[in-house]
Design an enzyme around this catalytic site. Structure first.
Site, mmCIF file in Angstrom:
data_model
loop_
_atom_site.group_PDB
_atom_site.id
_atom_site.type_symbol
_atom_site.label_atom_id
_atom_site.label_comp_id
_atom_site.label_asym_id
_atom_site.label_seq_id
_atom_site.Cartn_x
_atom_site.Cartn_y
_atom_site.Cartn_z
ATOM 1 N N GLU A 35 1.093 10.145 -6.407
ATOM 2 C CA GLU A 35 0.229 11.167 -7.024
ATOM 3 C C GLU A 35 -0.713 10.542 -8.050
ATOM 4 O O GLU A 35 -1.872 10.966 -8.184
ATOM 5 C CB GLU A 35 1.075 12.262 -7.686
ATOM 6 C CG GLU A 35 0.219 13.380 -8.269
ATOM 7 C CD GLU A 35 1.029 14.568 -8.769
ATOM 8 O OE1 GLU A 35 0.459 15.398 -9.510
ATOM 9 O OE2 GLU A 35 2.229 14.668 -8.422
ATOM 10 N N ARG A 36 -0.241 9.530 -8.760
ATOM 11 C CA ARG A 36 -1.099 8.875 -9.749
ATOM 12 C C ARG A 36 -2.310 8.235 -9.071
ATOM 13 O O ARG A 36 -3.443 8.334 -9.558
ATOM 14 C CB ARG A 36 -0.278 7.827 -10.520
ATOM 15 C CG ARG A 36 -1.030 7.110 -11.627
ATOM 16 C CD ARG A 36 -0.044 6.310 -12.480
ATOM 17 N NE ARG A 36 -0.762 5.415 -13.371
ATOM 18 C CZ ARG A 36 -1.070 4.167 -13.084
ATOM 19 N NH1 ARG A 36 -0.748 3.652 -11.891
ATOM 20 N NH2 ARG A 36 -1.722 3.406 -13.949
ATOM 21 N N ARG A 37 -2.076 7.570 -7.936
ATOM 22 C CA ARG A 37 -3.176 6.949 -7.188
ATOM 23 C C ARG A 37 -4.144 8.005 -6.657
ATOM 24 O O ARG A 37 -5.359 7.803 -6.633
ATOM 25 C CB ARG A 37 -2.607 6.129 -6.025
ATOM 26 C CG ARG A 37 -2.178 4.717 -6.388
ATOM 27 C CD ARG A 37 -1.282 4.116 -5.315
ATOM 28 N NE ARG A 37 0.095 4.527 -5.498
ATOM 29 C CZ ARG A 37 1.013 4.526 -4.545
ATOM 30 N NH1 ARG A 37 0.684 4.148 -3.325
ATOM 31 N NH2 ARG A 37 2.241 4.898 -4.794
ATOM 32 N N ASN B 36 20.842 -0.467 4.459
ATOM 33 C CA ASN B 36 20.449 -1.861 4.637
ATOM 34 C C ASN B 36 20.822 -2.734 3.444
ATOM 35 O O ASN B 36 21.181 -3.903 3.621
ATOM 36 C CB ASN B 36 18.944 -1.958 4.902
ATOM 37 C CG ASN B 36 18.632 -2.002 6.387
ATOM 38 O OD1 ASN B 36 18.691 -3.045 7.017
ATOM 39 N ND2 ASN B 36 18.317 -0.844 6.952
#
Length: 292
Positions: free
Chosen positions: A91-93, A125
């Site tokens: 969201e920041r990007r 994993n």
């Protein structure tokens, strides 16, 4: 243990978004369930349930400036919701891209089911014994960046301490050639940890010994301490002639005045001359000499 309790700025020492897919243990599986697309900024919506609602405007503006120059380097992660795409991570990007007035941004599109499967796969994993430290660190970083998890939340999911998770992710700040050497020669986290804050010259000095002679983590740590001590001694030796010269001149002035004199010089060449006297009579004598 939270990142705050780990020490000021500690969480900032680890990568947040950028990791190499070559070390991602779930990369192949992810490609089957994900689509990398260019999506219109206006077609993307934030997740209203995302707990982070406050974004520093100055930081967003700085990121927007970087995006204008370099583009969005790490894709957002979104899921389809009607005719829109809801943000899972990034969201920041997205907000910075709007400030930068971008029309489209790169985004990884996943279904909710695929997102859930990937998270489970990543957690499973990291329990595998055949994964190397860089692959585990990459899995942690992927959980952090693509699932909006804090280091503490990653630690809880994988059953490790937060400090163990953070320290493992810090390995990703090593130069690429060091990470590849670590995998190729099966080097341990302990052997590599002292190199995280080392300079390229220091890494080039010690890495061949670690690889060819199988140095233990303790020996690597001792070597780095001794290497830094030698560099400090060399630096001091270079500064010593100037200090000795200052002492000699202070002694010469002191002999002329008949008192103790000290000279303090700075790296820029400026300094102070300190003349010591015992009483007022001696002070008067010095004044008469210096003003004659």
């Amino acid at each position: 243990m939270s990142a705050r309790r780990l020490g000021s700025g500690f969480a900032n020492l680890i990568p947040t978004d950028d990791f190499d897919d070559i070390f991602d243990p779930t990369a192949d599986e992810d490609k089957k369930d994900s689509q990398l697309r260019q999506i219109k900024v206006s077609d993307i919506i934030p997740d209203e349930e995302q707990p982070r609602r406050n974004f520093d405007l100055n930081e967003l503006q700085a990121l927007a400036d970087s995006i204008r120059k370099h583009g969005v380097l790490q894709p957002l992660v979104v899921t389809k919701e009607g005719d829109k795409y809801k943000i899972v991570a990034g969201e920041r990007r997205w907000r910075a891209s709007k400030l930068a007035e971008l029309d489209k941004v790169p985004a990884i599109v996943r279904t909710l089911e695929a997102q859930e499967r990937l998270e489970i796969s990543l957690i499973e994993n990291v329990q595998r014994e055949d994964l190397n430290a860089i692959e585990i660190a990459t899995a942690y970083a992927k959980l952090k960046s693509q699932f909006n998890l804090s280091p503490a939340e990653v630690a809880k999911r994988v059953g490790k301490s937060e400090s163990a998770v953070v320290n493992k992710m810090r390995l990703l700040t090593l130069p690429d050639e060091v990470k590849h050497s670590m995998v190729e020669h099966n080097l341990s986290e302990g052997q590599m940890r002292p190199l995280i804050t080392a300079s390229p010259e220091e890494i080039n000095a010690v890495l061949p010994h670690i690889i060819s002679e199988g140095w233990s983590a303790r020996k690597v740590e001792q070597y780095m301490v001794e290497l830094k001590a030698r560099k400090k001694a060399i630096k001091q030796a270079k500064e010593r002639p100037e200090s000795a010269s200052s002492d000699a001149r202070a002694e010469k002035i002191g002999n002329h005045l008949g008192v103790k004199v000290k000279v303090h010089t700075s790296a820029r060449g400026s300094g102070d001359i300190v003349i010591k006297f015992k009483n007022e009579k001696e002070f008067e004598r010095l004044c008469s000499i210096l003003t004659a």
